[in-house]
Design an enzyme around this catalytic site. Structure first.
Site: not given
Lengths: 397, 397
Positions: A147, A205
């Site tokens: 994502s 991330d």
């Protein structure tokens, strides 16, 4: 296809060391994965914004007047320094026809897409008339930062289209990267996208997907490692489903039950991250083979520690046993309790040995990728830098 | 046979937690094993001292005048507070015809026997005219304290024969134990025997063989635990040979190589020993089944830690995997690198389940005993308390 458009890519991530310990104030090392997400943005002539995400089965398009009207109604809410408000997300869901409680990857991907298009265009220009295709080498929901790679690609492409960042690609170059300042902007907008998808992400991330290489994360602070080598790995998905939340709660309970036994284990994991960081930072200047046994030993030790804190799984034990039978060292990566494992390959590990290990891992029902870590962050591509598989995936169909 | 004589027994030992960590100043828990060594001393009428050790193939006898003359020559050297001198041991070897560098179990057993007979008789009476048979349920050289059980049996029998300790066995009783003071005397002489055999023993093995139950050992201090339960176990010998010395050096090297990673692991092992001690001391007053999962978890955690410090072995991994497949929890015990493992059984583990686990362990080429821990220390027996196997082994042949 890509000739007329803009192609960007961003890497996935794996946690090398420090998963779970990071929840308790210790350091974690996250590294960029060789598996990437690619985005192709082609300017369109028909006052429409179209998005296609073949990986999650999404094909949606909206006319620009409708998007502009929505943006006009919401404009006050687009503040990049604050998490997107519940009201804003609700309005976007209603607009896109997504049920209020939807949490499937396709719904969240559409939601993040709409948010980023509207918010970035509100700040830097008009909603673009474009066709956007995003395709990824990364499996979704496997803790590999798919994502974030998606959000980083979107942020870079939209910021570029609006002229908020430059086009770093010079004539004759196949790939190029943005300046530190531009990457900081990409990262901050990608973080907003991650917030739409995950609610309260750590920001690790998207930072890995933006900067690539390796970074250290501790107590909310993210710091890129200076120079890191590219290391060959096998990434294996046991495909055993797990709940990160349940695993995190389990670790907390173990620490409360046996504090004097468990807290030193977290300290030891912290020291493993530190030692691994030192080795990674020493390798580029002195690429001696003597570093590999140390990295392997750190994998083995941490895998035992992760079992001790209760996030192991028989499938991961099996993964480690299978790779050990080929002389290779593995550990779980991420939440554990199933999910993915990472296996270090040496520069001189033969293709034959890798193929044999992959065959045995696949025979366990696992999915296996030969890739590397320490990969570059968000990248702008000329179409000639893309391989056939990526070109095909991004082509209009 | 035993009717006319004196039968004593002493247990072997296993390390429950703290092996290797104890070398680095942490606590270790040692427990008495249900497998015992038995000694039968029968007064003889022929001015001879005869010793038979069927387990190590020893049958020797000496006439008492010869032993008295030897003792007369050496008497100044028999000082129980000091380690036996090299000169004394040399003289005993020469007398018994044992080569100077001999280190085989039979040679060391004869040497310890001669030393203890002469030294104890020099202090408390005459060299006894007797036939002594020692037989053990314990394998030798497996780290189970067989030499200490032997030395404790010898010390008790010789001290009793010389009248230095009482005969605690009352009419109608089948077994009896000595007073604290008498056990202290037995233990100190057994320690001398252990010194003859091992050079520089810790004193833990003879203490366990003397007092039984469980004891805590740390930085040279030995402390008996107050009350401990008797726990069912499987003891498994992988029969993989290993060198304790090499393993100890390996651990030291790992600590020097990764101090920040390894020292917390030793701290965690220390806390495991402490937690296990608390559980063992709480169990007799409140024998609740809830303690067993805790003991099992401590086994699992410590087994991982022992792998981390480098004393695991594929045979031990296999042992743990096989018992885990029967729902049982195991860890290595002692030096590791092969050797023995211990598997906890719950009070309600069925005979069928135990037999199935034993069958699978034996199929790996391992040797396996179902026994218990927390057994009584040195014990005086009436012959009616001995089972047929022991009676047969101790009978004259």
């Amino acid at each position: 296809m890509a000739e007329r458009g803009l192609v960007v890519s961003a890497p996935g991530k794996v946690i090398l060391h420090g998963e779970h310990a990071v929840v308790h104030g210790k350091a974690a090392l996250a590294v960029a994965l060789g598996l990437r997400t690619f985005l192709c943005l082609r300017p369109g002539g028909e006052e429409r914004l179209r998005v296609r995400l073949p990986g999650v089965g999404v094909l949606r398009s909206w006319d620009l007047p409708g998007l502009r009207a929505l943006r006009g109604r919401l404009e006050a809410d687009f503040d990049e320094s604050k998490p997107p408000s519940a009201e804003l997300l609700e309005a976007l869901k209603e607009f896109a026809g997504i049920p209020a409680e939807a949490s499937a990857p396709d719904s969240l991907a559409i939601l993040a897409f709409l948010y980023m298009c509207l918010a970035i265009s509100a700040k830097y220009g008009d909603v673009p008339s474009a066709d956007i295709v995003v395709w990824s080498e990364l499996p979704t929901g496997a803790g590999l930062g798919s994502s974030a790679a998606y959000a980083v690609c979107l942020a870079a492409a939209l910021l570029r289209t609006c002229g908020a960042i430059s086009c770093p690609l010079k004539d004759g170059e196949t790939t190029a990267r943005w300046t530190e300042e531009e990457m900081t902007l990409i990262n901050s907008w990608a973080f907003q996208g991650e917030r739409v998808i995950h609610g309260n992400p750590s920001g690790v991330d998207n930072a890995v997907a933006t900067w690539g290489g390796a970074l250290r994360y501790q107590s909310g602070k993210i710091k890129s490692l200076k120079r890191v080598p590219t290391l060959r790995i096998l990434l294996t998905n046991t495909k055993v489903p797990r709940s990160t939340k349940v695993l995190v709660v389990g670790v907390k309970e173990k620490i409360l039950k046996f504090p004097a036994i468990m807290n030193p284990v977290l300290d030891s994991i912290d020291a493993i991250s530190q030692e691994c960081q030192s080795v990674l930072e020493a390798m580029p200047a002195n690429p001696s083979p003597e570093y590999y046994p140390v990295l392997e030993e750190l994998f083995d030790i941490n895998q035992h520690h992760l079992n001790v804190i209760g996030v192991g799984h028989p499938s991961l034990d099996r993964l480690c046993r299978v790779t050990a039978s080929h002389g290779l060292h593995s550990k779980l990566t991420g939440a554990g309790g199933g999910g993915c494992g990472i296996t270090l390959l040496r520069p001189d590990t033969t293709l034959l040995a890798v193929e044999a290990a992959k065959r045995d891992l696949c025979a366990c029902g696992f999915e296996c990728w030969e890739t590397d870590i320490g990969a570059p962050g968000v990248t702008l591509h000329s179409s000639s830098s893309l391989n056939a598989q990526v070109l095909h995936a991004l082509s209009e169909s």
